[in-house]
Design an enzyme around this catalytic site. Sequence first.
Site, PDB file in Angstrom:
ATOM      1  N   SER A   1      24.629   9.387  19.750  1.00 30.54           N
ATOM      2  CA  SER A   1      24.872  10.012  18.444  1.00 30.54           C
ATOM      3  C   SER A   1      24.233   9.155  17.363  1.00 30.54           C
ATOM      4  O   SER A   1      24.641   8.020  17.149  1.00 30.54           O
ATOM      5  CB  SER A   1      26.374  10.152  18.194  1.00 30.54           C
ATOM      6  OG  SER A   1      26.957  11.019  19.140  1.00 30.54           O
TER       7      SER A   1
ATOM      8  N   ARG B   1      34.324   2.931  15.327  1.00 37.28           N
ATOM      9  CA  ARG B   1      32.946   2.534  15.623  1.00 37.28           C
ATOM     10  C   ARG B   1      32.520   1.306  14.815  1.00 37.28           C
ATOM     11  O   ARG B   1      31.394   1.223  14.321  1.00 37.28           O
ATOM     12  CB  ARG B   1      31.968   3.698  15.362  1.00 37.28           C
ATOM     13  CG  ARG B   1      32.292   4.953  16.124  1.00 37.28           C
ATOM     14  CD  ARG B   1      32.234   4.753  17.640  1.00 37.28           C
ATOM     15  NE  ARG B   1      32.747   5.936  18.319  1.00 37.28           N
ATOM     16  CZ  ARG B   1      34.012   6.046  18.739  1.00 37.28           C
ATOM     17  NH1 ARG B   1      34.876   5.062  18.576  1.00 37.28           N
ATOM     18  NH2 ARG B   1      34.412   7.141  19.351  1.00 37.28           N
TER      19      ARG B   1
ATOM     20  N   GLU C   1      24.591   5.420  13.258  1.00 38.91           N
ATOM     21  CA  GLU C   1      25.443   4.685  14.180  1.00 38.91           C
ATOM     22  C   GLU C   1      24.716   3.529  14.857  1.00 38.91           C
ATOM     23  O   GLU C   1      25.286   2.466  15.045  1.00 38.91           O
ATOM     24  CB  GLU C   1      26.021   5.643  15.222  1.00 38.91           C
ATOM     25  CG  GLU C   1      27.137   5.032  16.044  1.00 38.91           C
ATOM     26  CD  GLU C   1      27.980   6.084  16.745  1.00 38.91           C
ATOM     27  OE1 GLU C   1      28.156   5.978  17.958  1.00 38.91           O
ATOM     28  OE2 GLU C   1      28.471   7.001  16.066  1.00 38.91           O
TER      29      GLU C   1
END
Length: 378
Positions: free
Chosen positions: A250, A166, A370
């Site tokens: 998320s 990520r 995130e």
Amino acid sequence: MVDVTPRPLAELTTLRTGGTPERMVDARTQDELVDALRFAWATGDDWLVLGGGSNLFVGDDPLEGTVIRVLTRGIERLPSPHEGRARLRVQAGHDWDDLVAHAVAEGLAGLEAMSGIPGTVGAAPVQNIGAYGQEVVRTLVEVDLIDEATGEVSTVPADELGLGFRTSVLKAHYGSVPDRSAVILSATFDLAQVGAQPRPVAGSQLRTALGLAEEGTATLSEIRRRILEIRARKGMVLDAEDPDTWSAGSFFQNAVVSASFARSLPPECPRWPVEPDLDPVLVIPLAAFDGTVPAPETREPDVKVSAAWLIEQAGIRRGFRLAPSRAGLSTKHALALTNRGGASAAELAQLARFIRARVHAEFGLMLQPEPVLVNIEL
């Protein structure tokens, strides 16, 4: 590029927060996008590139500077130098899930497990999005991008983007700036030509999600349909009528920790080994080389642990709210902070801080957000 009347970013982000910028520009072609960026950089104003708005958490105060909306679209099929494969070059503003649907319809494999992820193609490599064992890094060949430092457009191979879990050199992590300030204009993917017939499903994560045995088979369209069903059950497919989907996906990353730290967590905590670098480069200065090469160091691979499990085991259940806040956890998915209707950015930030503090107090681990935070802090 076209100057438009600025709109509150609460209308353009999936978390439904965000103030109104001083200036807003719509870029519908690559040339318009390049011109808008060069103009913003030349003036020295603050700037923000906006795609689908699905990975942003924006404060409610007015924003200084210019918001550039990336509205470019288009998919171009190219030959691949590898037999049995094809390449797709896609404009940055193209909807990600539309690209996945196109690839599946064309019988091209490599993106199908990432069905239903909101956002645009240009944002996908920045985050190195992934799901069920597939990640952008596995199929991305190169991107065309424009660098803020020079204003020049160049083609950059995927292996120069620092793609990791990520992350990439283009991502602004919470509390930091990106290693390379640049904007993606298009992305090229290399995909396997497999057609419409059932085929073995690679990857244990995907097989488990689909309920398949190790030798199980499925078509690309079946995989896509079932992944969309799974994501919808979790509230991870955008639905204007479902507050559980009014989120940035998320909100907290699954944490990557050392193997020794992972052992300190309860054994019930879900965890997955992170693939180690199997071919590390050893550099020995010539002046220091004595004819011997030291044995390579051995180290346990890092471990990825479930942030959702940590949150729930810290006593914060799905649907949790801090009364009378209008922000709350999704009732379907413990990782999604949701706007239950009219929540301010401050209310969402308060909930995020509470969750981080509880997990840290319980397990000694500080979860990292995130989404990209703009005009707001945790």
